[in-house]
Design an enzyme around this catalytic site. Sequence first.
Site, mmCIF file in Angstrom:
data_model
loop_
_atom_site.group_PDB
_atom_site.id
_atom_site.type_symbol
_atom_site.label_atom_id
_atom_site.label_comp_id
_atom_site.label_asym_id
_atom_site.label_seq_id
_atom_site.Cartn_x
_atom_site.Cartn_y
_atom_site.Cartn_z
ATOM 1 N N ARG A 1 -9.919 -11.733 2.896
ATOM 2 C CA ARG A 1 -10.739 -12.862 2.449
ATOM 3 C C ARG A 1 -9.989 -14.181 2.585
ATOM 4 O O ARG A 1 -10.589 -15.223 2.813
ATOM 5 C CB ARG A 1 -11.217 -12.597 1.008
ATOM 6 C CG ARG A 1 -10.153 -12.580 -0.034
ATOM 7 C CD ARG A 1 -10.596 -11.879 -1.325
ATOM 8 N NE ARG A 1 -10.632 -10.420 -1.174
ATOM 9 C CZ ARG A 1 -11.030 -9.585 -2.115
ATOM 10 N NH1 ARG A 1 -11.427 -10.034 -3.304
ATOM 11 N NH2 ARG A 1 -11.036 -8.288 -1.897
ATOM 12 N N LYS B 1 0.840 -1.193 0.000
ATOM 13 C CA LYS B 1 0.000 0.000 0.000
ATOM 14 C C LYS B 1 0.878 1.247 0.000
ATOM 15 O O LYS B 1 1.954 1.235 0.604
ATOM 16 C CB LYS B 1 -0.854 0.040 1.282
ATOM 17 C CG LYS B 1 -1.999 -0.939 1.348
ATOM 18 C CD LYS B 1 -2.750 -0.774 2.661
ATOM 19 C CE LYS B 1 -3.857 -1.795 2.822
ATOM 20 N NZ LYS B 1 -4.931 -1.664 1.828
HETATM 21 N N1 BES Z 1 -7.876 -3.768 4.827
HETATM 22 C C1 BES Z 1 -8.120 -3.410 3.480
HETATM 23 C C2 BES Z 1 -9.443 -2.686 3.269
HETATM 24 C C3 BES Z 1 -9.623 -1.363 3.953
HETATM 25 C C4 BES Z 1 -9.489 -0.187 3.229
HETATM 26 C C5 BES Z 1 -9.997 -1.281 5.284
HETATM 27 C C6 BES Z 1 -9.704 1.030 3.837
HETATM 28 C C7 BES Z 1 -10.203 -0.063 5.900
HETATM 29 C C8 BES Z 1 -10.058 1.089 5.170
HETATM 30 C C9 BES Z 1 -8.134 -4.660 2.609
HETATM 31 O O1 BES Z 1 -7.338 -5.702 3.034
HETATM 32 C C10 BES Z 1 -7.658 -4.261 1.260
HETATM 33 O O2 BES Z 1 -6.529 -3.872 1.151
HETATM 34 N N2 BES Z 1 -8.511 -4.395 0.248
HETATM 35 C C11 BES Z 1 -8.164 -4.075 -1.080
HETATM 36 C C12 BES Z 1 -8.729 -5.160 -1.951
HETATM 37 C C13 BES Z 1 -8.206 -5.130 -3.370
HETATM 38 C C14 BES Z 1 -6.715 -5.372 -3.412
HETATM 39 C C15 BES Z 1 -8.934 -6.169 -4.179
HETATM 40 C C16 BES Z 1 -8.778 -2.730 -1.416
HETATM 41 O O3 BES Z 1 -9.849 -2.414 -0.910
HETATM 42 O O4 BES Z 1 -8.144 -1.982 -2.155
HETATM 43 MN MN MN Z 2 -5.329 -5.499 2.307
#
Ligand code: BES
Ligand code: MN
Length: 485
Positions: free
Chosen positions: A339, A265
């Site tokens: 997931r 990230k």
């Molecule tokens: N933990 C994050 C989602 C999240 C985003 C929680 C903002 C709280 C605030 C999750 O693990 C994630 O990174 N999801 C990705 C999924 C994608 C890579 C398919 C996302 O939402 O970008």
């Molecule tokens: Mn994530």
Amino acid sequence: MTVQAIHESVTNLQADTLVVGLYADEPLSGAAEELNRATQGMLTRLQETKDLSGKRGELVTLYAPSGLKVRQVTLIGLGLRSALDRSGAFRAAATAAKAVAGKERGLVAFYLADRWSSELVESGVCGSLVGCVGQDLYRAKKNRFPLTQVAWANVSAADIARGESLADGVNLARRLVNEPPGDMYPETFANEAVSVAEASGLAIEVWDKQRLEAERCGSLLAVGKGSDRDSRLVILKYNGGPEGAAPIAFVGKGVTFDSGGLSIKPTDGMKTMKCDMAGAAAVVGAMQTIAQLKLPVNVIGLCGLVENMLGGSAFKLGDVLRARSGKTIEVLNTDAEGRLVLADVLDVALQHQPAKIVDLATLTGACVVALGTDIAGLMTNDQTWADEVKASGDAVGEALWPLPMFPEFSEQIRSEVADIKNTGDGRWGGAITAGKFLEEFVNGKPWVHLDIAGPAFLDGQKPWLDAGGTGFGVRTLVEIARRAT
Ligand code: BES
Ligand code: MN
Ligand code: ZN
């Protein structure tokens, strides 16, 4: 802390602060009227100058009022009497408590519960104990001084006790989220769960890495591979119901820090990723409250605890994982890790033959794009169960909104090399493809998935709550358990 029930009038009570409620559609009555008389009509004068209306959330402070034995009076608007629900009671009391807790206080007495139902009192008491707690765990100069002496006027001890149990669960979940990720990792989170279990009489099992390997939790374990902190799975059991009756299962995503892994990230997206265990925190908080309330129901709470990091052993894009259920998963984005964790935790939940399942997870940014920061996405394979969960959220004022589980979304998680893949084809509808992925692991059991990525964590404060972990989901889960009895 114990909240005391008092019956003194506002004019007789010796206290630091009085919190008095006003309605927008009623003349001054009860404590407000007494207060008005004792102050020679100060409230009436404020109403005349339109400085006091009783509208929802309005906060007016009277300092050193003459004619009273208190340091200050905080007036809080309750809005229309007919519209006051549990959420309104919670927020009103929390708003007042948060304002009052800006300084160290002696006794703070809440005169709000004039003709309130038990449910309103319980929610109000809960709010008064949640609103006064901030996120400055490690700050020498505190923003918030949690109230140490609280009284509620003209309410029953039983209603107070329920409100306190709820608040303790919510504040526990908030603290677990607010603890920095260097301190709160799978092992320490599991230790916290053990303390909670010991104190509230819950049975607990903690699976360490070795046990997780023996249980073939290949999907969950893969996410933790890049971390120096080993993964854990926590199983909390509460047996308040008939012996052998199928439990409700609450499942929480407990990614104690989500760096994104190799699909790393950017800084802005990573800054608050200590909150990625908010689902697990809500499960632990709710289990504590359910045990304290001695609800006549069987509940099992499961938390999948991992740290998603980068390192020489980190799982990779293109890896194929074998989940505990036997399904194989192609990894195309290591940031879609929640997931992967839940796939195995849901499978462990199934082993306990639950009647119904609810999972809570800060799962996708896409859900926040769809519904904003205050509302959780609700996805399900069973409309009746979804209706019950939604009604529980509505009752306590935690907003849940359905997202459609059209079968077309399942096509997006088909893989060329494995049974499924862990991302959709693009970012559109990402909350739903994630929901569809989880559905693959519940084997048709009635299941609701709550994507709490928006409401689990506040970047800035609200009038009734400081920024940081919100404890979102605790009150909904407790309400679900209550309604199941
Ligand atoms: N933990 C994050 C989602 C999240 C985003 C929680 C903002 C709280 C605030 C999750 O693990 C994630 O990174 N999801 C990705 C999924 C994608 C890579 C398919 C996302 O939402 O970008
Ligand atoms: Mn994530
Ligand atoms: Zn995550």
